[in-house]
Design a protein around this motif. Structure first.
Motif, PDB file in Angstrom:
ATOM      1  N   THR A 256     -14.121  35.807 -31.339  1.00  0.00           N
ATOM      2  CA  THR A 256     -15.127  35.051 -32.095  1.00  0.00           C
ATOM      3  C   THR A 256     -15.025  33.600 -31.639  1.00  0.00           C
ATOM      4  OG1 THR A 256     -13.623  34.503 -33.899  1.00  0.00           O
ATOM      5  CG2 THR A 256     -14.882  36.522 -34.146  1.00  0.00           C
ATOM      6  N   LEU A 257     -16.158  32.891 -31.601  1.00  0.00           N
ATOM      7  CA  LEU A 257     -16.105  31.476 -31.228  1.00  0.00           C
ATOM      8  C   LEU A 257     -17.321  30.734 -31.784  1.00  0.00           C
ATOM      9  CD1 LEU A 257     -18.116  30.604 -28.467  1.00  0.00           C
ATOM     10  CD2 LEU A 257     -16.815  32.542 -27.664  1.00  0.00           C
ATOM     11  N   HIS A 258     -17.167  29.437 -31.920  1.00  0.00           N
ATOM     12  CA  HIS A 258     -18.292  28.564 -32.285  1.00  0.00           C
ATOM     13  C   HIS A 258     -18.703  27.814 -31.017  1.00  0.00           C
ATOM     14  CE1 HIS A 258     -17.513  28.142 -36.899  1.00  0.00           C
ATOM     15  NE2 HIS A 258     -17.357  29.381 -36.471  1.00  0.00           N
ATOM     16  N   ALA A 259     -20.016  27.771 -30.742  1.00  0.00           N
ATOM     17  CA  ALA A 259     -20.508  27.024 -29.587  1.00  0.00           C
ATOM     18  C   ALA A 259     -21.479  25.959 -30.074  1.00  0.00           C
ATOM     19  CB  ALA A 259     -21.207  27.966 -28.623  1.00  0.00           C
ATOM     20  N   GLN A 260     -21.157  24.698 -29.782  1.00  0.00           N
ATOM     21  CA  GLN A 260     -22.106  23.630 -30.112  1.00  0.00           C
ATOM     22  C   GLN A 260     -23.028  23.478 -28.906  1.00  0.00           C
ATOM     23  OE1 GLN A 260     -20.587  19.699 -30.349  1.00  0.00           O
ATOM     24  NE2 GLN A 260     -22.574  18.846 -30.918  1.00  0.00           N
ATOM     25  N   VAL A 261     -24.351  23.653 -29.124  1.00  0.00           N
ATOM     26  CA  VAL A 261     -25.273  23.692 -27.990  1.00  0.00           C
ATOM     27  C   VAL A 261     -26.409  22.681 -28.183  1.00  0.00           C
ATOM     28  CG1 VAL A 261     -24.806  26.121 -27.515  1.00  0.00           C
ATOM     29  CG2 VAL A 261     -26.656  25.532 -29.076  1.00  0.00           C
ATOM     30  N   MET A 291     -23.668  29.852 -32.916  1.00  0.00           N
ATOM     31  CA  MET A 291     -24.222  28.685 -32.217  1.00  0.00           C
ATOM     32  C   MET A 291     -24.621  27.606 -33.221  1.00  0.00           C
ATOM     33  SD  MET A 291     -25.977  30.190 -28.782  1.00  0.00           S
ATOM     34  CE  MET A 291     -27.633  30.118 -29.257  1.00  0.00           C
ATOM     35  N   GLU A 292     -24.282  26.352 -32.894  1.00  0.00           N
ATOM     36  CA  GLU A 292     -24.569  25.222 -33.797  1.00  0.00           C
ATOM     37  C   GLU A 292     -25.149  24.067 -32.990  1.00  0.00           C
ATOM     38  OE1 GLU A 292     -20.379  26.027 -36.105  1.00  0.00           O
ATOM     39  OE2 GLU A 292     -20.373  24.650 -34.414  1.00  0.00           O
ATOM     40  N   TYR A 293     -25.965  23.249 -33.659  1.00  0.00           N
ATOM     41  CA  TYR A 293     -26.505  22.077 -32.965  1.00  0.00           C
ATOM     42  C   TYR A 293     -25.665  20.833 -33.251  1.00  0.00           C
ATOM     43  CZ  TYR A 293     -30.440  25.248 -32.433  1.00  0.00           C
ATOM     44  OH  TYR A 293     -31.226  26.335 -32.143  1.00  0.00           O
ATOM     45  N   GLN A 294     -25.026  20.783 -34.422  1.00  0.00           N
ATOM     46  CA  GLN A 294     -24.116  19.669 -34.751  1.00  0.00           C
ATOM     47  C   GLN A 294     -22.675  20.202 -34.669  1.00  0.00           C
ATOM     48  OE1 GLN A 294     -27.172  19.473 -36.651  1.00  0.00           O
ATOM     49  NE2 GLN A 294     -27.521  17.726 -35.280  1.00  0.00           N
ATOM     50  N   THR A 295     -21.731  19.272 -34.591  1.00  0.00           N
ATOM     51  CA  THR A 295     -20.335  19.742 -34.618  1.00  0.00           C
ATOM     52  C   THR A 295     -20.004  20.184 -36.039  1.00  0.00           C
ATOM     53  OG1 THR A 295     -19.778  17.429 -34.913  1.00  0.00           O
ATOM     54  CG2 THR A 295     -19.297  18.373 -32.756  1.00  0.00           C
ATOM     55  N   CYS A 296     -19.114  21.166 -36.139  1.00  0.00           N
ATOM     56  CA  CYS A 296     -18.639  21.591 -37.473  1.00  0.00           C
ATOM     57  C   CYS A 296     -17.787  20.483 -38.038  1.00  0.00           C
ATOM     58  CB  CYS A 296     -17.644  22.748 -37.354  1.00  0.00           C
ATOM     59  SG  CYS A 296     -18.261  24.294 -36.849  1.00  0.00           S
TER      60      CYS A 296
END
Length: 316
Positions: A256-261, A291-296
């Motif tokens: 699992t991963l978070h990607a800021q794009v 996928m996220e547009y802002q940083t967590c």
């Protein structure tokens, strides 16, 4: 695409059946010979034979666990066990390694005692049984190695056991020859200790590997920092990869991963691109990407106490 997938699946199925048959045959050979060696060890008074029989006992247990594991691995996932029962194979390997270490220590203890109180050994009985044991081990090893043994931790565990056994039988034959030619009895406990050292080495490695997998450790061949850098370098829209978890379920990497794009023109295409990259370069076929547009915010994506769920709940 579907047809290749089915084909692959079918191939995998036949491999599993092949593995199963090989395991069954190796289990039968090993169990029968273990009984023969125990009888021979008691009749001849040879500790080296008993060491080898103890070894064969763990072999038989290893093969039985591997068989059960293959059975369980074929069970379909359900809502309670969403990964199916794949982890059972790892648990089997772990218990098997523990059993191996315990039996080995018992034999070493008995061998040390025999240095102080030598024990007569009937060389001929020992010789005949040891040679027969060697042949049985060669047969088992051939059975296990012909399969897809390299990839499966249980088949590998079983093959390791049998390899140790082969050496054990060779040791028992050497001891028998020395006893028959010179009558020097201490060679028996000396060789049983040597066999035990070989077993300890393979058992310890197996214990470490299976424990690492049970503790959700990162697969040794994957470097997470390198993976994060590569994704950012190779896919222009990806700015940052964080909150990465990789673990193994029955030898299959799951991630699992978070990607800021950067907001993409086509969200799904970018997602597919990330997943294809992970599959092609890291052989990770099961990856969940957020996928996220802002940083967590930092405290939003840890597993640690008090973060994550409580925090998200509070937001709602």
């Amino acid at each position: 695409m579907a047809s290749t997938h089915d084909h692959h699946h079918h191939e995998h199925g036949t491999t599993e059946t092949g593995n199963n048959k090989r395991l069954m045959a190796a289990f039968a050979v090993t169990a029968i010979f273990m009984a023969v060696e125990v009888a021979g060890g008691l009749l001849s008074g040879s500790l080296a034979l008993l060491a080898d029989a103890g070894h064969m006992l763990t072999d038989a247990a290893a093969l039985l666990m591997a068989l059960l594991a293959v059975r369980f691995a074929q069970r379909k996932p359900n809502s309670r066990h969403t990964f199916g029962y794949l982890r059972l194979t790892t648990l089997a390997a772990f218990l098997n390694a523990l059993a191996l270490l315990v039996i080995t220590l018992m034999i070493v203890w008995e061998a040390i005692r025999r240095f102080y109180q030598p024990h007569p050994v009937a060389g001929w009985i020992m010789m005949v049984i040891a040679v027969a044991g060697l042949l049985a081990n060669l047969l088992s090893f051939w059975l296990l190695h012909g399969g897809e043994g390299e990839k499966n931790i249980n088949l590998r565990a079983a093959a390791l056991h049998v390899l140790g056994d082969l050496l054990g039988s060779v040791g028992a034959i050497i001891a028998a020859v020395i006893i028959l030619m010179t009558g020097w009895m201490p060679i028996d406990p000396i060789l049983s200790i040597l066999v035990s050292c070989l077993v300890l080495r393979s058992g310890w490695r197996l214990l470490r590997e299976s424990l690492h997998e049970l503790l959700e450790g990162t697969p040794s061949q994957i470097d997470i920092e390198k993976l994060k850098r590569e994704l950012c370098l190779n896919i222009p829209e990806v700015r940052n990869i964080h909150h990465v978890h990789i673990w193994l379920v029955g030898e299959k990497p799951v991630m699992t991963l978070h990607a800021q794009v950067i907001p993409p023109y086509d969200h799904d295409a970018l997602l597919r691109q990330i997943q294809h990259y992970l599959l092609d370069h890291y052989n990770i076929s099961h990856a969940t990407v957020q996928m996220e547009y802002q940083t967590c915010p930092e405290d939003d994506c840890g597993i640690t106490e008090g973060s994550g769920l409580a925090h998200a709940h509070h937001h709602h």
